[in-house]
Design an enzyme around this catalytic site. Structure first.
Site: not given
Ligand code: ZN
Length: 138
Positions: A51, A59, A61, A94
């Site tokens: 973050e 993310c 991924e 996401c």
């Molecule tokens: Zn994501």
């Protein structure tokens, strides 16, 4: 359906995702995600979410994909995503990650979401087609 290779590597993928999740940097959400990306050659790349106080968080991924691609990998078998430790439901990539993955993978790319319910591990298996049936394409 996950491939034979993915099935063979499943324990290693889960362990990789669990281990890397510990490295997540999540001072804002405290929501830690780990993932393990399997290449067609059988190599595994890990990724955790990182973050940032701005809008530049990344993310797990996309971390795994960028690590793999920067090492020259081009063919991917599947990814295992492991979400927050105390969340009793799976974590799904996401929308931004789904579109990102679609740049590098076919529609049958395996996306397995793993979570633990008590001592039991649960695996929810999808494909990129399931999660992103109509991706943006130029
Ligand atoms: Zn994501």
């Amino acid at each position: 359906m996950k491939s034979k290779l993915f099935e063979q590597k499943l324990d290693e993928l889960i362990k990789t995702a669990k281990d890397v999740r510990k490295n997540s940097y999540t001072p804002y959400s405290n929501y830690k995600v780990g993932c393990a990306l399997l290449t067609k050659s059988g190599k595994i790349y890990s990724g955790c979410n990182i973050e940032n106080h701005g809008i530049m968080s990344i993310c797990a991924e996309r971390v795994a994909f960028t690590k793999a691609i920067s090492e020259g990998e081009k063919e991917f078998e599947g990814i295992l995503v492991l979400g927050g430790e105390d969340k009793l439901v799976y974590t799904s990539p996401c929308g931004y990650c789904r579109q990102f993955i679609s740049e590098f993978c076919d529609k049958d790319f395996t996306i397995c979401m793993y979570y633990e319910e008590g001592k039991d591990g649960k695996l929810v298996e999808k494909t990129l087609q399931d999660l992103l049936p109509d991706n943006f394409n130029l």
